[in-house]
Design a protein around this motif. Structure first.
Motif, short mmCIF file in Angstrom:
data_model
loop_
_atom_site.label_atom_id
_atom_site.label_comp_id
_atom_site.label_asym_id
_atom_site.label_seq_id
_atom_site.Cartn_x
_atom_site.Cartn_y
_atom_site.Cartn_z
N THR A 298 61.47 23.90 11.86
CA THR A 298 61.35 25.11 11.59
C THR A 298 60.24 25.13 10.19
O THR A 298 59.21 26.18 10.29
CB THR A 298 62.59 25.73 11.14
N MET A 299 60.64 24.31 9.35
CA MET A 299 59.92 24.01 8.36
C MET A 299 58.22 24.09 8.45
O MET A 299 57.56 24.41 7.57
CB MET A 299 60.42 23.08 7.23
N LYS A 300 58.12 23.26 9.31
CA LYS A 300 56.58 22.76 9.73
C LYS A 300 55.86 23.83 10.55
O LYS A 300 54.75 23.35 10.83
CB LYS A 300 56.64 21.44 10.50
N ASN A 301 56.52 24.79 11.07
CA ASN A 301 55.98 25.69 11.60
C ASN A 301 56.00 26.92 11.05
O ASN A 301 57.07 27.84 10.95
CB ASN A 301 56.46 25.90 13.15
N LYS A 302 54.74 27.58 10.63
CA LYS A 302 54.82 28.81 9.96
C LYS A 302 55.49 29.99 10.70
O LYS A 302 56.30 30.80 10.31
CB LYS A 302 53.35 29.24 9.30
N HIS A 303 55.04 30.05 11.91
CA HIS A 303 55.23 31.20 12.71
C HIS A 303 56.80 31.30 13.03
O HIS A 303 57.33 32.40 12.89
CB HIS A 303 54.48 31.03 14.12
N ILE A 304 57.27 30.45 13.34
CA ILE A 304 58.55 30.10 13.51
C ILE A 304 59.70 30.36 12.34
O ILE A 304 60.59 30.91 12.18
CB ILE A 304 59.24 29.02 14.30
N ARG A 305 59.03 29.90 11.43
CA ARG A 305 59.61 29.96 9.94
C ARG A 305 59.79 31.43 9.57
O ARG A 305 60.84 31.75 9.28
CB ARG A 305 59.04 29.37 8.94
N GLU A 306 58.76 32.16 9.80
CA GLU A 306 58.68 33.64 9.43
C GLU A 306 59.63 34.58 10.49
O GLU A 306 60.40 35.14 9.97
CB GLU A 306 57.35 34.42 9.74
N LYS A 307 59.85 34.16 11.53
CA LYS A 307 60.84 34.68 12.49
C LYS A 307 62.25 34.54 12.15
O LYS A 307 63.00 35.21 12.39
CB LYS A 307 60.32 34.16 13.84
N VAL A 308 62.45 33.19 11.74
CA VAL A 308 63.92 32.69 11.45
C VAL A 308 64.28 33.58 10.28
O VAL A 308 65.18 34.25 10.12
CB VAL A 308 64.04 31.34 11.17
N SER A 309 63.38 33.61 9.17
CA SER A 309 63.48 34.48 7.92
C SER A 309 63.65 35.88 8.39
O SER A 309 64.59 36.45 7.63
CB SER A 309 62.66 34.22 6.92
N GLN A 310 63.06 36.28 9.07
CA GLN A 310 63.28 37.85 9.59
C GLN A 310 64.47 38.15 10.04
O GLN A 310 65.11 39.06 9.78
CB GLN A 310 62.19 38.23 10.78
N VAL A 311 65.16 37.31 11.00
CA VAL A 311 66.34 37.24 11.77
C VAL A 311 67.47 37.09 10.67
O VAL A 311 68.35 38.16 10.64
CB VAL A 311 66.30 36.27 12.87
N LEU A 312 67.45 36.25 9.83
CA LEU A 312 68.39 36.00 8.82
C LEU A 312 68.57 37.19 7.84
O LEU A 312 69.37 37.58 7.42
CB LEU A 312 68.18 34.77 8.04
N PHE A 313 67.20 37.70 7.45
CA PHE A 313 67.17 38.71 6.45
C PHE A 313 67.75 39.96 7.37
O PHE A 313 68.68 40.79 6.57
CB PHE A 313 65.64 39.11 6.08
N ARG A 314 67.48 40.36 8.45
CA ARG A 314 68.19 41.43 9.19
C ARG A 314 69.50 41.29 9.10
O ARG A 314 70.29 42.34 9.00
CB ARG A 314 67.49 41.55 10.67
N THR A 315 70.22 40.06 9.68
CA THR A 315 71.61 40.07 9.70
C THR A 315 72.29 40.09 8.32
O THR A 315 73.30 40.42 8.36
CB THR A 315 71.89 38.68 10.49
N GLY A 316 71.51 39.50 7.25
CA GLY A 316 71.91 39.71 6.10
C GLY A 316 72.08 40.80 5.36
O GLY A 316 72.73 41.28 4.39
N GLN A 317 71.22 41.98 5.68
CA GLN A 317 71.40 43.37 5.19
C GLN A 317 72.71 44.18 5.69
O GLN A 317 73.14 44.12 6.92
CB GLN A 317 70.04 44.15 5.75
#
Length: 317
Positions: A298-317
């Protein structure tokens, strides 16, 4: 007489085994359970998040990410086959495991290990084609090929591991039921038998060299070819990025294979290796890669890193 033969066979097989955990380090069991438990929780969270993101995001339905999803599934099976029982041994909740449950655990541990090895090889080949022959990448890595590779990984693991069940069931155990380990593995069980186990030793040795052994050689070759291509073609920045990515993948791959091979070969040749060192390393390859794989990839892949943070941010709201 058939019933006598059946009775004789069951009397030679123990009803259950007693797992001792880290023999010689019993005083540290409670302390050892803390990193085990934390690493297992991290592995579960990391792999489930990665799977969820890849399954739900349509933009991630590409070969590299589908391989990552397969890797996450193999990691979940590998760690969940071993860690819960190891924790119950450490916490003295239940040290007993029935003979058939032991064989089932052994089957799933080795099955998921060989499947993961096959997926790592497929991922190395995927990166090789993407970097060294990008024009053919889309025609080579179709969705049907990905599905076939996934099925091949399971079929290959099944074919390698299925005979071991019969190789262990045929052995007499003469009431030997104490296993100084945190989980059941092929040679750990075979060593308790009171008969010649040379067939088990050679079968285990051959399959270790022919499945994970061949995989790691081919993975090494593909990464050497990738680095050679990158150093021929690209700018300094691209070269550094490629070296960074390849080295992080190489670290995870080494963390996966090194303790596993050490454990396999210690069973065959390592008479002088302290037992607790062997058991500790045997636990590393079922714990560390499942925890590190989602983080590194995840850390080494920008695309997947962005998607993971989007999902975590959505669920955190």
């Amino acid at each position: 007489h058939p019933t006598m033969a059946a009775l004789n066979q069951t009397s030679l097989q123990p009803a259950s085994f007693l797992l001792l955990g880290m023999a010689g380090l019993e005083d540290l069991h409670t302390w050892l359970s803390i990193p085990f438990c934390l690493m297992y929780i991290a592995a579960l969270l990391g792999n489930f998040i990665l799977l969820f993101v890849i399954v739900t995001e349509r933009s991630l339905h590409e070969p590299m990410y589908l391989f990552l999803a397969m890797l996450a599934m193999a990691d979940l099976v590998l760690s969940s086959s071993t860690v819960p029982k190891a924790l119950s041994v450490f916490w003295s909740l239940s040290k007993e495991i029935s003979f058939h449950a032991c064989l089932t655990q052994m089957f799933f541990i080795h099955l998921s290990f060989i499947a993961e090895s096959t997926i790592l090889l497929a991922m190395a080949f995927d990166r090789y084609v993407a970097i060294c022959d990008p024009l053919r990448y889309a025609t080579v890595f179709t969705h049907s090929l990905i599905a076939r590779i996934g099925l091949a990984a399971i079929a290959r693991s099944f074919c390698v591991m299925f005979p071991t069940i019969f190789l262990l069931q045929r052995l007499p155990y003469c009431s030997h039921s104490i296993m100084p380990h945190t989980y059941c593995e092929h040679m750990g069980i075979a060593r308790l038998a009171c008969a010649d186990i040379s067939v088990n030793i050679w079968y285990g040795f051959a399959t270790t060299l022919l499945s994970p052994g061949v995989d790691i050689v081919l993975i090494g070759v593909s990464y050497v070819l990738i680095l050679r291509a990158v150093f021929r073609l690209s700018s300094k920045d691209a070269q550094l990025k490629a070296v960074g990515t390849c080295s992080s993948h190489a670290c995870v791959i080494l963390m996966f294979y090194t303790p596993a091979f050490f454990s396999f070969f210690t069973h065959r040749f390592g008479r002088n290796v302290p037992h607790h060192v062997h058991i500790l390393l045997a636990n590393l390859y079922v714990l560390l890669p499942p925890m590190l794989n989602p983080i590194v990839y995840t850390m080494k892949n920008k695309h997947i890193r962005e998607k993971v943070s989007q999902v975590l941010f959505r669920t955190g709201q």
